[in-house]
Write a protein that holds these residues in place. Structure first.
Motif, PDB file in Angstrom:
ATOM      1  N   THR A 217      23.267  16.782  36.299  1.00  0.00           N
ATOM      2  CA  THR A 217      23.296  15.679  35.351  1.00  0.00           C
ATOM      3  C   THR A 217      22.943  14.381  36.054  1.00  0.00           C
ATOM      4  N   VAL A 218      22.308  13.482  35.303  1.00  0.00           N
ATOM      5  CA  VAL A 218      22.038  12.132  35.791  1.00  0.00           C
ATOM      6  C   VAL A 218      22.507  11.133  34.743  1.00  0.00           C
ATOM      7  N   GLY A 219      23.239  10.130  35.195  1.00  0.00           N
ATOM      8  CA  GLY A 219      23.606   9.017  34.332  1.00  0.00           C
ATOM      9  C   GLY A 219      22.697   7.853  34.654  1.00  0.00           C
ATOM     10  N   VAL A 220      22.041   7.313  33.637  1.00  0.00           N
ATOM     11  CA  VAL A 220      21.129   6.183  33.821  1.00  0.00           C
ATOM     12  C   VAL A 220      21.809   4.914  33.349  1.00  0.00           C
ATOM     13  N   VAL A 221      21.812   3.886  34.194  1.00  0.00           N
ATOM     14  CA  VAL A 221      22.461   2.610  33.892  1.00  0.00           C
ATOM     15  C   VAL A 221      21.486   1.484  34.200  1.00  0.00           C
ATOM     16  N   ASP A 246      11.912   0.363  29.321  1.00  0.00           N
ATOM     17  CA  ASP A 246      10.643   0.565  30.033  1.00  0.00           C
ATOM     18  C   ASP A 246      10.394   2.062  30.111  1.00  0.00           C
ATOM     19  N   PRO A 247       9.517   2.612  29.279  1.00  0.00           N
ATOM     20  CA  PRO A 247       9.364   4.074  29.198  1.00  0.00           C
ATOM     21  C   PRO A 247       9.013   4.730  30.524  1.00  0.00           C
ATOM     22  N   VAL A 248       8.075   4.153  31.253  1.00  0.00           N
ATOM     23  CA  VAL A 248       7.651   4.764  32.518  1.00  0.00           C
ATOM     24  C   VAL A 248       8.769   4.686  33.546  1.00  0.00           C
ATOM     25  N   ALA A 249       9.465   3.531  33.619  1.00  0.00           N
ATOM     26  CA  ALA A 249      10.554   3.385  34.586  1.00  0.00           C
ATOM     27  C   ALA A 249      11.684   4.366  34.294  1.00  0.00           C
ATOM     28  N   LEU A 250      12.029   4.532  33.021  1.00  0.00           N
ATOM     29  CA  LEU A 250      13.100   5.457  32.657  1.00  0.00           C
ATOM     30  C   LEU A 250      12.698   6.892  32.973  1.00  0.00           C
ATOM     31  N   SER A 251      11.491   7.275  32.590  1.00  0.00           N
ATOM     32  CA  SER A 251      11.026   8.637  32.864  1.00  0.00           C
ATOM     33  C   SER A 251      10.988   8.912  34.361  1.00  0.00           C
ATOM     34  N   SER A 252      10.502   7.948  35.129  1.00  0.00           N
ATOM     35  CA  SER A 252      10.414   8.139  36.582  1.00  0.00           C
ATOM     36  C   SER A 252      11.795   8.265  37.205  1.00  0.00           C
ATOM     37  N   ALA A 253      12.743   7.448  36.717  1.00  0.00           N
ATOM     38  CA  ALA A 253      14.092   7.493  37.272  1.00  0.00           C
ATOM     39  C   ALA A 253      14.755   8.835  37.006  1.00  0.00           C
ATOM     40  N   VAL A 254      14.590   9.350  35.791  1.00  0.00           N
ATOM     41  CA  VAL A 254      15.202  10.636  35.443  1.00  0.00           C
ATOM     42  C   VAL A 254      14.561  11.771  36.241  1.00  0.00           C
ATOM     43  N   THR A 255      13.241  11.790  36.282  1.00  0.00           N
ATOM     44  CA  THR A 255      12.541  12.866  36.980  1.00  0.00           C
ATOM     45  C   THR A 255      12.827  12.838  38.485  1.00  0.00           C
ATOM     46  N   SER A 256      12.895  11.641  39.059  1.00  0.00           N
ATOM     47  CA  SER A 256      13.200  11.534  40.488  1.00  0.00           C
ATOM     48  C   SER A 256      14.612  12.008  40.784  1.00  0.00           C
ATOM     49  N   ALA A 257      15.552  11.678  39.899  1.00  0.00           N
ATOM     50  CA  ALA A 257      16.949  12.044  40.127  1.00  0.00           C
ATOM     51  C   ALA A 257      17.184  13.539  39.961  1.00  0.00           C
ATOM     52  N   ALA A 283      11.806  17.167  29.046  1.00  0.00           N
ATOM     53  CA  ALA A 283      10.869  18.263  29.298  1.00  0.00           C
ATOM     54  C   ALA A 283      10.270  18.790  27.996  1.00  0.00           C
ATOM     55  N   GLU A 284       9.080  19.383  28.100  1.00  0.00           N
ATOM     56  CA  GLU A 284       8.476  20.029  26.937  1.00  0.00           C
ATOM     57  C   GLU A 284       9.421  21.115  26.416  1.00  0.00           C
ATOM     58  N   GLY A 285       9.652  21.106  25.123  1.00  0.00           N
ATOM     59  CA  GLY A 285      10.586  22.048  24.521  1.00  0.00           C
ATOM     60  C   GLY A 285      12.037  21.615  24.624  1.00  0.00           C
ATOM     61  N   GLY A 286      12.270  20.435  25.210  1.00  0.00           N
ATOM     62  CA  GLY A 286      13.634  19.944  25.363  1.00  0.00           C
ATOM     63  C   GLY A 286      14.156  19.236  24.119  1.00  0.00           C
TER      64      GLY A 286
END
Length: 348
Positions: A217-221, A246-257, A283-286
């Motif tokens: 799990t990742v918590g984004v703040v 910020d869509p790209v920043a959020l996606s990058s943060a989640v994927t990196s974590a 993710a696709e299908g998520g």
């Protein structure tokens, strides 16, 4: 369902009505509550706070105006309300809710459909917190939902938990199903991202996801202070800082974590503009679960289409059977979650 309480426009359900009849006299299937505290939902309070530039007196005046004009608490901008606690004053002889006079209860339905009258001018509230001490009455219908307040928890703490209890319950359901389906296919662990993970609904959802079997799990703040608080609470495997708008920043943060996009993304923030980032981080299908009343569902649907994203999007409607018991159980069993709630109440 309370149709007889709708003043205008006639023919709609109480939540969609502009104005309700909040007279204290009850029908045989209604219950009258002596109100002691409201809990404004986060999106509504933020909108009022920002509109009035942090002027608590102006916030209080507008809340009073809304309630007196509409016979309920429904923010005309966000469309949302909150919930309340109080004591049962009178129960109609045909009410199916089973409450008795003198019981202290928390409503589990929105203030947007609850007839409400305030009699003390909100004199004990400074307009600076979501929790509103007050005096007045509210009416519950036969289809309303409420819970007797637990004796082992402070009423303000119970109110804060019950206000968001639908979020961890639906998170538990979705993650449990995802885990079972993944196991049946012989796949790997399920990943979960909670946007707004240090908040009330976010911290409970993180705890619920872990209990339901999420592998990571990742918590984004949005800021370092919330990151530190969430790390100390220990309810997320990893914590990331990103602007959810910020869509790209959020996606990058989640994927990196997580190392991969999230199988389940839970949006618990109280600001608008987070829809595209949540879709992009999944993710696709998520599955994306939107719990924030600041969500634009048109933006979510059209954004997913524009991104050619094959994701299921769910509206958290606030009700899942057993949601109150599940949320209170998480609070009792998870010291980190309880600490976040208590710190928030102390700050308020």
């Amino acid at each position: 369902m309370g149709l007889h309480r709708v003043v205008e426009p006639v023919g709609v359900l109480p939540q969609a009505a502009w104005r309700l009849d909040a007279r204290p006299e009850i029908a045989p299937n209604e219950v009258r509550i002596r109100v002691e505290r409201l809990n404004l939902d986060a999106a509504s309070f933020r909108q009022l706070w920002e509109k009035h530039a942090g002027d608590g007196d102006a916030v209080r005046a507008e809340v009073l105006e809304i309630i007196s004009t509409r016979g309920k608490m429904q923010n005309p901008v966000t469309g949302s309300g909150g919930m309340l606690i109080g004591t049962v004053e009178e129960a109609g002889r045909r009410s199916p809710l089973g409450f008795k006079p003198g019981e202290r209860v928390a409503t589990l339905v929105s203030l947007t459909l609850t007839p409400l009258a305030i009699t003390d001018g909100l004199a004990r509230w400074d307009g600076r917190s979501e929790q509103v001490p007050c005096d007045g009455w509210a009416i519950l219908f036969a289809r309303s939902i409420a819970a007797v307040l637990p004796e082992d928890l402070d009423p303000q703490l119970s109110l804060a938990v019950l206000d968001v209890c639908g979020a961890p319950a639906l998170t538990d359901r979705v993650v449990s199903r995802c885990v079972a389906e993944r196991a049946a296919r012989g796949g790997g662990p399920v990943t979960v991202a909670v946007v707004g993970g240090a908040g009330k609904s976010g911290s409970l959802s993180l705890a619920a996801a872990r209990r339901a079997g999420a592998g990571r799990t990742v918590g984004v703040v949005p800021v370092a202070a919330e990151r530190d608080a969430l790390v100390a609470a220990g309810v997320a495997d990893v914590v990331a800082v990103a602007d959810a708008r910020d869509p790209v920043a959020l996606s990058s943060a989640v994927t990196s974590a997580l190392g991969v996009p999230a199988d389940v993304t839970v949006v618990c923030v109280d600001v608008p503009g987070c829809e595209h980032g949540a879709v992009l981080a999944t993710a696709e299908g998520g599955t994306v679960i939107f719990f924030s009343m600041a969500t634009s569902f048109a933006a979510a649907a059209l954004g997913a289409e524009g991104l050619a994203a094959d994701v299921t999007m769910l509206v958290g409607n606030g009700f899942v059977p057993g949601h109150a018991e599940l949320a209170l159980g998480l609070l009792r069993d998870e010291p980190g979650v309880r600490g976040l709630f208590e710190a928030r109440l102390a700050a308020d």
